[in-house]
Scaffold this active site. Structure first.
Site, mmCIF file in Angstrom:
data_model
loop_
_atom_site.group_PDB
_atom_site.id
_atom_site.type_symbol
_atom_site.label_atom_id
_atom_site.label_comp_id
_atom_site.label_asym_id
_atom_site.label_seq_id
_atom_site.Cartn_x
_atom_site.Cartn_y
_atom_site.Cartn_z
ATOM 1 N N GLU A 22 -1.299 -2.562 -8.203
ATOM 2 C CA GLU A 22 -2.798 -2.961 -7.311
ATOM 3 C C GLU A 22 -3.295 -1.811 -6.763
ATOM 4 O O GLU A 22 -2.719 -0.590 -6.694
ATOM 5 C CB GLU A 22 -2.561 -3.942 -6.334
ATOM 6 C CG GLU A 22 -1.649 -3.592 -5.214
ATOM 7 C CD GLU A 22 -2.048 -2.756 -4.220
ATOM 8 O OE1 GLU A 22 -3.512 -2.964 -3.883
ATOM 9 O OE2 GLU A 22 -1.571 -2.025 -3.519
ATOM 10 N N SER A 48 0.631 -1.076 0.368
ATOM 11 C CA SER A 48 -0.099 0.052 -0.026
ATOM 12 C C SER A 48 0.727 1.118 -0.126
ATOM 13 O O SER A 48 1.815 1.183 -0.732
ATOM 14 C CB SER A 48 -1.137 0.036 1.141
ATOM 15 O OG SER A 48 -1.925 0.931 0.957
ATOM 16 N N HIS A 104 -4.813 -5.519 -1.853
ATOM 17 C CA HIS A 104 -5.442 -5.267 -0.670
ATOM 18 C C HIS A 104 -6.762 -6.400 -0.352
ATOM 19 O O HIS A 104 -7.528 -6.225 0.617
ATOM 20 C CB HIS A 104 -6.417 -3.987 -0.961
ATOM 21 C CG HIS A 104 -5.341 -2.684 -0.484
ATOM 22 N ND1 HIS A 104 -4.393 -2.410 -1.248
ATOM 23 C CD2 HIS A 104 -5.234 -1.796 0.634
ATOM 24 C CE1 HIS A 104 -3.575 -1.487 -0.784
ATOM 25 N NE2 HIS A 104 -3.970 -1.376 0.618
#
Length: 307
Positions: free
Chosen positions: A217, A115, A285
């Site tokens: 992502e 992230s 995620h």
């Protein structure tokens, strides 16, 4: 169809201690406590950063506090890995204050996370330091997912961190989506699309050597924002020199009434720069977020990504 990643939830022993730091968003006390209990269950010896419970707005402390914990994690001689507790926001703030000579002087120890941590992973790669893209440690302290299969995948993803540290896992499944299907070899880079795109034009811009396999992502972003971030990121690097683009999960990214699928949107950009496109990498995620070695040379061939 591509095969599923290993669902092995077995933790491998981790030699030495793992330093736990919070370089980005603040952590809920109950989640932190549950995480530490689970680390003890798995026999992980850890050092908790001094400021991981600090609060500064929505951040896990001031820039100075977060930098202190990160540097200290590399000063201690018995640390095997530095595992970030949470992503969120804030890693880019640390880049101007990082003492790279100090970090490089330490015995090799990978920084682990995903992230917003993608920003640090890219910077570590640029400076020749090891890194792992994988779950943050507080994944251990979250409430179980309602679907048993998804909870099993989450636990397997967390265990994959220990397996990668132990040198056991060496590949992940992927599926070809567009462009040539020839063998591709290059450095594994990337991570969260939005976080990396936001760093374009700064000292934290994505480090993308020629031939790199770019993993992307994201979570919670509508399609137009994803396309904007993709355009920005590709324009900030020499995108035609990429070896491939490999898509992980795009969790809770609402399509709404968009005529084209996300795969088609990414496919248009990949075709324009003549770079092959793959998808279904178990990274992101969602429940599937297997660890992979950031910056390491990998091979895309058939339906496997190997390193």
């Amino acid at each position: 169809m591509t095969s599923r990643p290993s669902s092995d939830q077995t933790w491998q022993p981790i030699d030495g201690r793992v330093a736990l730091i919070a370089p980005a968003s603040a952590i809920a006390t109950d989640v932190l406590e549950a995480t530490l209990r689970q680390l003890e269950v798995h026999g992980v010896d850890y050092h908790l950063g001094r400021h991981v419970e600090a609060r500064y707005r929505y951040l896990a402390g001031t820039v100075e506090q977060r930098l202190e914990d990160l540097h200290n994690a590399f000063d201690m001689p018995d640390i095997t890995a530095v595992w970030c507790l949470r992503g969120g926001y804030g890693c880019g703030q640390l880049l101007p204050g990082l003492d790279w000579g100090r970090l490089q002087a330490a015995s090799p120890r990978p920084l682990i996370g995903f992230s917003d941590i993608s920003v640090l992973l890219s910077a570590f790669h640029r400076h020749g330091l090891p890194a792992i893209h994988g779950p943050v440690a507080t994944g251990l302290g979250l409430s179980p997912l309602s679907a048993p299969r998804e909870q099993q995948e989450r636990l397997a993803s967390l265990a994959s961190v220990s397996r990668l540290l132990a040198g056991i896992d060496h590949e992940l499944p992927v599926q070809h989506l567009g462009g040539h299907k020839q063998r591709v070899e290059g450095a594994l880079i990337g991570g969260n699309l939005t976080a990396l795109a936001c760093m374009a034009g700064t000292l934290g811009g994505l480090h993308a050597p020629a031939g790199s396999i770019l993993v992307l992502e994201d979570v919670g972003e509508p399609y137009y924002r994803l396309e904007r971030s993709l355009w920005q990121l590709l324009e900030s690097i020499d995108a035609r020199q990429l070896g491939a683009i490999c898509l992980g999960s795009f969790t809770d990214c609402p399509r709404k009434e968009v005529a084209h699928s996300l795969e088609r949107i990414f496919g248009e950009y990949a075709a324009a720069i003549e770079v092959p496109l793959y998808h279904h990498l178990p990274s992101g995620h969602g429940a599937q977020n297997r660890a992979w070695p950031y910056g390491k040379t990998a091979v895309l061939e058939g339906n496997r990504l190997r390193w």
